[in-house]
Design a protein around this motif. Structure first.
Motif, PDB file in Angstrom:
ATOM      1  N   ARG A 117     -34.120  17.499 -24.193  1.00 32.91           N
ATOM      2  CA  ARG A 117     -32.895  16.760 -24.317  1.00 32.91           C
ATOM      3  C   ARG A 117     -31.740  17.448 -24.512  1.00 32.91           C
ATOM      4  NH1 ARG A 117     -33.350  14.200 -29.345  1.00 32.91           N
ATOM      5  NH2 ARG A 117     -34.674  15.488 -30.339  1.00 32.91           N
ATOM      6  N   THR A 118     -31.526  18.437 -25.158  1.00 30.73           N
ATOM      7  CA  THR A 118     -30.218  19.068 -25.106  1.00 30.73           C
ATOM      8  C   THR A 118     -30.092  19.718 -23.916  1.00 30.73           C
ATOM      9  OG1 THR A 118     -30.903  19.965 -27.501  1.00 30.73           O
ATOM     10  CG2 THR A 118     -29.091  20.948 -26.287  1.00 30.73           C
ATOM     11  N   THR A 119     -30.805  20.207 -23.308  1.00 29.61           N
ATOM     12  CA  THR A 119     -30.525  20.769 -21.766  1.00 29.61           C
ATOM     13  C   THR A 119     -29.960  19.896 -20.783  1.00 29.61           C
ATOM     14  OG1 THR A 119     -32.288  22.640 -21.971  1.00 29.61           O
ATOM     15  CG2 THR A 119     -31.703  22.087 -19.713  1.00 29.61           C
ATOM     16  N   GLN A 120     -30.696  18.675 -20.836  1.00 30.30           N
ATOM     17  CA  GLN A 120     -30.438  17.882 -19.985  1.00 30.30           C
ATOM     18  C   GLN A 120     -29.071  17.266 -20.262  1.00 30.30           C
ATOM     19  OE1 GLN A 120     -34.097  15.277 -20.385  1.00 30.30           O
ATOM     20  NE2 GLN A 120     -35.125  16.276 -18.681  1.00 30.30           N
ATOM     21  N   ALA A 121     -28.731  16.876 -21.402  1.00 30.94           N
ATOM     22  CA  ALA A 121     -27.417  16.573 -22.003  1.00 30.94           C
ATOM     23  C   ALA A 121     -26.409  17.458 -21.605  1.00 30.94           C
ATOM     24  CB  ALA A 121     -27.641  16.056 -23.386  1.00 30.94           C
ATOM     25  N   ALA A 122     -26.738  18.653 -21.848  1.00 30.94           N
ATOM     26  CA  ALA A 122     -25.582  19.369 -21.493  1.00 30.94           C
ATOM     27  C   ALA A 122     -25.351  19.846 -19.961  1.00 30.94           C
ATOM     28  CB  ALA A 122     -26.101  21.049 -22.130  1.00 30.94           C
ATOM     29  N   LEU A 123     -26.359  19.527 -19.193  1.00 34.08           N
ATOM     30  CA  LEU A 123     -26.218  19.657 -17.850  1.00 34.08           C
ATOM     31  C   LEU A 123     -25.667  18.338 -16.995  1.00 34.08           C
ATOM     32  CD1 LEU A 123     -29.306  22.030 -16.797  1.00 34.08           C
ATOM     33  CD2 LEU A 123     -26.857  22.548 -17.141  1.00 34.08           C
ATOM     34  N   ARG A 124     -25.592  17.389 -17.876  1.00 29.50           N
ATOM     35  CA  ARG A 124     -25.337  16.038 -17.168  1.00 29.50           C
ATOM     36  C   ARG A 124     -23.938  16.118 -16.459  1.00 29.50           C
ATOM     37  NH1 ARG A 124     -25.518  12.760 -21.716  1.00 29.50           N
ATOM     38  NH2 ARG A 124     -27.621  12.683 -21.244  1.00 29.50           N
ATOM     39  N   ASP A 125     -22.805  16.641 -16.958  1.00 31.66           N
ATOM     40  CA  ASP A 125     -21.781  16.811 -16.260  1.00 31.66           C
ATOM     41  C   ASP A 125     -21.605  18.083 -15.436  1.00 31.66           C
ATOM     42  OD1 ASP A 125     -21.002  13.980 -17.196  1.00 31.66           O
ATOM     43  OD2 ASP A 125     -20.366  15.125 -19.004  1.00 31.66           O
ATOM     44  N   LEU A 126     -22.818  18.842 -15.338  1.00 33.83           N
ATOM     45  CA  LEU A 126     -22.703  19.951 -14.519  1.00 33.83           C
ATOM     46  C   LEU A 126     -23.654  20.105 -13.323  1.00 33.83           C
ATOM     47  CD1 LEU A 126     -21.024  22.822 -15.306  1.00 33.83           C
ATOM     48  CD2 LEU A 126     -23.539  23.581 -15.874  1.00 33.83           C
ATOM     49  N   PRO A 127     -23.227  19.472 -12.313  1.00 33.92           N
ATOM     50  CA  PRO A 127     -24.218  19.153 -11.050  1.00 33.92           C
ATOM     51  C   PRO A 127     -24.464  20.571 -10.335  1.00 33.92           C
ATOM     52  CG  PRO A 127     -21.832  18.539 -10.482  1.00 33.92           C
ATOM     53  CD  PRO A 127     -21.607  18.783 -12.044  1.00 33.92           C
ATOM     54  N   GLN A 128     -23.945  21.540 -10.668  1.00 35.33           N
ATOM     55  CA  GLN A 128     -24.121  23.023 -10.032  1.00 35.33           C
ATOM     56  C   GLN A 128     -25.570  23.244 -10.408  1.00 35.33           C
ATOM     57  OE1 GLN A 128     -21.470  22.058 -11.928  1.00 35.33           O
ATOM     58  NE2 GLN A 128     -19.671  22.482 -10.701  1.00 35.33           N
ATOM     59  N   ALA A 129     -25.993  22.561 -11.500  1.00 35.19           N
ATOM     60  CA  ALA A 129     -27.281  23.347 -12.262  1.00 35.19           C
ATOM     61  C   ALA A 129     -28.149  22.263 -12.633  1.00 35.19           C
ATOM     62  CB  ALA A 129     -26.952  24.259 -13.296  1.00 35.19           C
ATOM     63  N   ALA A 130     -29.480  22.572 -12.316  1.00 37.10           N
ATOM     64  CA  ALA A 130     -30.541  21.633 -12.907  1.00 37.10           C
ATOM     65  C   ALA A 130     -31.650  22.268 -13.365  1.00 37.10           C
ATOM     66  CB  ALA A 130     -31.114  20.773 -11.628  1.00 37.10           C
ATOM     67  N   ALA A 131     -32.408  21.680 -14.442  1.00 33.26           N
ATOM     68  CA  ALA A 131     -33.613  22.214 -15.297  1.00 33.26           C
ATOM     69  C   ALA A 131     -35.053  21.847 -14.629  1.00 33.26           C
ATOM     70  CB  ALA A 131     -33.338  22.175 -16.668  1.00 33.26           C
ATOM     71  N   LEU A 132     -35.633  22.743 -14.742  1.00 39.84           N
ATOM     72  CA  LEU A 132     -37.345  22.356 -14.522  1.00 39.84           C
ATOM     73  C   LEU A 132     -37.869  22.960 -16.005  1.00 39.84           C
ATOM     74  CD1 LEU A 132     -37.674  24.004 -11.316  1.00 39.84           C
ATOM     75  CD2 LEU A 132     -36.990  21.478 -11.408  1.00 39.84           C
ATOM     76  N   PHE A 133     -38.807  22.298 -16.156  1.00 41.37           N
ATOM     77  CA  PHE A 133     -39.542  22.539 -17.705  1.00 41.37           C
ATOM     78  C   PHE A 133     -41.257  22.773 -17.398  1.00 41.37           C
ATOM     79  CE2 PHE A 133     -35.933  19.889 -18.403  1.00 41.37           C
ATOM     80  CZ  PHE A 133     -35.364  20.811 -19.509  1.00 41.37           C
ATOM     81  N   ALA A 134     -41.634  23.736 -18.226  1.00 41.73           N
ATOM     82  CA  ALA A 134     -43.099  24.196 -18.324  1.00 41.73           C
ATOM     83  C   ALA A 134     -43.463  24.341 -20.144  1.00 41.73           C
ATOM     84  CB  ALA A 134     -43.334  25.489 -17.605  1.00 41.73           C
ATOM     85  N   ARG A 135     -44.448  23.851 -20.351  1.00 38.05           N
ATOM     86  CA  ARG A 135     -44.694  24.357 -21.747  1.00 38.05           C
ATOM     87  C   ARG A 135     -46.030  25.025 -21.984  1.00 38.05           C
ATOM     88  NH1 ARG A 135     -43.236  19.956 -25.219  1.00 38.05           N
ATOM     89  NH2 ARG A 135     -41.481  18.784 -24.413  1.00 38.05           N
ATOM     90  N   ILE A 136     -45.634  25.644 -23.101  1.00 39.60           N
ATOM     91  CA  ILE A 136     -46.965  26.372 -23.912  1.00 39.60           C
ATOM     92  C   ILE A 136     -47.360  25.950 -25.130  1.00 39.60           C
ATOM     93  CG2 ILE A 136     -46.265  28.589 -22.479  1.00 39.60           C
ATOM     94  CD1 ILE A 136     -45.137  29.444 -25.250  1.00 39.60           C
ATOM     95  N   PRO A 137     -48.708  26.327 -25.476  1.00 44.01           N
ATOM     96  CA  PRO A 137     -49.301  25.657 -26.689  1.00 44.01           C
ATOM     97  C   PRO A 137     -48.618  26.249 -27.848  1.00 44.01           C
ATOM     98  CG  PRO A 137     -51.026  26.438 -25.141  1.00 44.01           C
ATOM     99  CD  PRO A 137     -49.748  27.016 -24.701  1.00 44.01           C
TER     100      PRO A 137
END
Length: 245
Positions: free
Chosen positions: A27-47
């Protein structure tokens, strides 16, 4: 708004590893990058969930490297561990982790903990007030290990919580009270150290009220990833940390 606005071409990709019980990093990453079209995030989880860690003194490297390998299939420009565990087990584990990720994938890596060390080196801060949701034993260990790394924690506040998922439920008002209490002691920086603790959206407000920078573990991880990926622009509205890394 058209499709080109929604999907800018060829953004720099930040592959992000996060604990499975974490609801704040995405949530934080996506919100912070909302106005930064030069970057996007991908996610993976660990237990990582609940209140018991089967790897109390180290990382689950098999899970970490599997997550990194899966992220590498999308060819991100950086892979980051956006987690705060390294602060409590020693950041030598973060140094080892980024080396292993890069060896396995060929992609540059970073962590929230290593970004914290760079922020301290860049700013020259001499005192830090630490705020977390953690229980007493975890907090004591965290302070001890951070001080050993040259992170000058001189005061702290914690909430006594143990379940990973519960950290994300801390109300904003509670975090503000922690920050105000620590700010009264005049540290150079307030450090919110838990990537499942929703302090990042409060950074600008806390800084305006207290005059003291607030650094957040989740934002440290994201900013580290942007730097490694070669993105020069930084998110706006998330406090002064964005201008430091």
């Amino acid at each position: 708004m058209n499709a080109h606005t929604l999907l800018p071409p060829n953004p720099r990709l930040i592959g992000t590893i996060t604990p499975s019980g974490n609801t704040v990093v995405e949530r934080t990453t996506q919100a912070a990058l909302r106005d930064l079209p030069q970057a996007a995030a991908l996610f993976a989880r660990i237990p990582v969930h609940g209140d018991r860690d089967p790897f109390p003194d180290r990382y689950n490297l098999a899970a970490m490297l599997e997550a990194a390998t899966l992220l590498s299939h999308a060819r991100p420009d950086a892979i980051i561990w956006n987690g705060s565990k390294g602060g409590g087990i020693g950041l030598e584990h973060d140094r080892d982790l980024v080396a292993r990720i890069t060896d396995a994938t060929g992609i540059a890596a970073d962590t929230s903990g290593l970004a914290l060390l760079r922020a301290i080196a860049a700013s020259g801060v001499q005192s830090i007030g630490l705020l977390t949701p953690y229980a007493e034993a975890h907090q004591r260990r965290l302070v001890e290990r951070l001080n050993a790394e040259g992170v000058p924690v001189v005061s702290e506040r914690h909430l006594g919580m143990t379940d990973n998922l519960s950290y994300a439920s801390v109300p904003y008002d509670t975090i503000l009270l922690q920050a105000r209490s620590l700010a009264a002691q005049k540290p150079d920086v307030l450090l919110a150290w838990c990537t499942n603790y929703p302090a990042a959206p409060l950074a600008a407000e806390i800084e305006a009220e207290t005059g003291i920078p607030l650094w957040d573990a989740t934002m440290l991880g994201l900013l580290g990833g942007l730097a490694v990926a070669g993105v020069a622009e930084r998110p706006n509205g998330w406090g002064s940390l964005s201008g430091l890394l």
